[in-house]
Enzyme design. Structure first.
Site, short mmCIF file in Angstrom:
data_model
loop_
_atom_site.label_atom_id
_atom_site.label_comp_id
_atom_site.label_asym_id
_atom_site.label_seq_id
_atom_site.Cartn_x
_atom_site.Cartn_y
_atom_site.Cartn_z
N THR A 96 0.88 -1.17 0.00
CA THR A 96 0.00 0.00 0.00
C THR A 96 0.91 1.21 0.00
O THR A 96 1.66 1.46 0.96
CB THR A 96 -0.92 0.00 1.23
OG1 THR A 96 -1.82 -1.09 1.12
CG2 THR A 96 -1.74 1.29 1.29
N LYS A 171 -7.61 1.52 -2.95
CA LYS A 171 -7.28 1.16 -1.57
C LYS A 171 -7.49 2.36 -0.65
O LYS A 171 -7.94 2.22 0.49
CB LYS A 171 -5.82 0.67 -1.50
CG LYS A 171 -5.31 0.32 -0.10
CD LYS A 171 -5.90 -0.97 0.45
CE LYS A 171 -5.56 -1.23 1.91
NZ LYS A 171 -4.25 -1.84 2.12
N LYS A 239 -0.38 5.34 8.38
CA LYS A 239 0.39 5.38 7.14
C LYS A 239 -0.57 5.48 5.95
O LYS A 239 -0.39 6.31 5.05
CB LYS A 239 1.25 4.11 7.02
CG LYS A 239 2.08 4.03 5.75
CD LYS A 239 2.49 2.60 5.40
CE LYS A 239 2.20 2.31 3.95
NZ LYS A 239 2.29 0.90 3.58
#
Lengths: 288, 288
Positions: A96, A171, A239
């Site tokens: 990611t 995502k 994050k």
């Protein structure tokens, strides 16, 4: 098929394992050498000393590492995979990361007659172990068609979302939605407890209707029990939210409550709770 | 069984209809006379001129009206049901109202040898029509046992949550959770559109995982299509959130994001969109 897998962490380890179990010839690389030995002992693949070496004769090279810098390091960095890959081979990144790094590496790959797909996953460690991840892919259709059947070994749903970066952007949408769901759930359940209700009975009843969510069904009861030593860590969520908020600066999307929720997660980190599941957000409302 | 039903709106009308269709003898009252005539023409019940008259010989009296003041009016107000009810009869209020009014009327009922249950519902108009509502009940177990089998005529899940007010408090938890889910979904989908993604494909993919919710599956696609002329109105959501925030002043729960979301709904009302579905929240993020 000859494959390479870079990054054998809690996600990459079992993902690469599914490929080896399916009979593919898998060469692996991991920064921490001990992890790679343990993996090879279990699955029997070949161990390489650098990403370039791992990638040497692979038709598809996979990676699942930490962040943008790690992805750059294992692709275009010193002894990175791009230097070793055969012309026409496909690099699939499951990290990611930002959409920017996806576009940058897509173009760097193209300049070398390679293909690059950004392919972040959702489903967590248990999804990786069971081979039922959701994989959101950005890049060219031809490269997707090459890699998709192989990704199906650990992905239940593998979907091409659009051009380079589209996997990462999808995502981000996922994480923004999760943030709102968990915050609402945290406020609702903390309220239930203050109101003297039986929290689990409340979940049982309202999870039958319009308030329900995966998070309510799977994290609601453990939020009531104040149990958070599993699942998806606050550190990782922060994050991911940073990546989403950076992208929003580019595309002009407003994320008013996501930004506030990110600050709540910051408080959890400051309290030393960065490794707890994201649902531990309720602790800020329960004075725990 | 002899029953009475007060309030034949979009929820009460079909609920009372299910009772009549089950063979109960239902006497109805509605403030607007035309509605009650249409109902009686369809279901054949008896029409009363006041709540007191409707309640006269009923074992259970139901109400589904607008707000706290309406509930007080049809119970302890002039010609209210409490004045007409037989000793030992049960009053079931399906209105979404405050826990305070529930406790107040529970006590007023007890002083007259009556029983009172607060029993707000979720599932909306279609849930009422299909007879599959979720009903969250507060009050005494004995009164619940009397009323529960009858409520099952329009309720799929009918649960006693605790003492007087517990039904209302559970409904508040439900609405707090819904608010967070919809806000996250609105931010996520607005982001998806700004990012140039195919919104419906994104929903299809991420609704398989940890981001999913009833709202994502049932309202996500219509949010992308900018369609909001159905569902649960912003005006009603604001009423419900006010009740929850008032209760939070009492029990000390913090609702930081619910309070902000309520302000977003206020903006929708100010724009004349109070009758649109709550998912229209995305309009504030899409400049629609």
């Amino acid at each position: 098929m000859k494959l390479a897998f870079i990054g054998l962490g809690v996600m990459g380890g079992p993902m690469a394992g599914h490929l080896a179990k399916a009979g593919h010839s898998v060469t692996v690389f991991n920064r921490t050498r001990s992890k790679v030995q343990a993996w090879a002992a279990q699955y029997g693949g070949t161990v390489a000393d650098t990403p370039a070496e791992a990638a040497r004769s692979a038709a598809i090279v996979f990676s699942c590492v930490g962040n943008d810098e790690d992805v750059r390091a294992v692709t275009v960095g010193k002894n990175g995979a791009f230097a070793g890959m055969m012309k026409g081979a496909v690099f699939v990144d499951h990290t990611t990361a930002s959409a920017r790094v996806a576009v940058e590496l897509y173009e760097a790959a193209r300049a070398r007659d390679l293909h690059f797909l950004d392919a972040p996953v959702s489903g967590g460690q248990s999804g990786a172990e069971q081979g039922i991840l959701t994989i959101m892919v950005g890049g060219d259709a031809a490269a997707f068609d090459t890699a998709q059947p192989v990704m199906k070994r650990y992905g239940r749903a593998v979907t091409l979302m659009g051009p380079a970066g589209a996997g990462q952007k999808t995502k981000m949408v996922n994480q923004i939605c999760v943030a709102g769901v968990i915050q609402g759930l945290a406020e609702g359940l903390a309220f239930a407890l203050r109101a003297g209700l039986d929290g689990k009975r409340v979940i049982e009843v309202i999870s039958k209707g319009a308030a329900t969510s995966w998070q309510m069904e799977n994290r609601g009861p453990t939020m009531i029990d104040d149990k958070f030593d599993f699942g998806f860590a606050v550190d990782l969520m922060r994050k991911d939210l940073r990546i989403a908020m950076d992208e929003a600066r580019t595309n002009g999307a407003a994320l008013p409550l996501t930004a506030v929720i990110d600050q709540f997660y910051s408080r959890l980190q400051a309290r030393g709770s960065g490794r707890l599941d994201t649902s531990s957000l309720i602790r800020l409302l329960r004075d725990k």
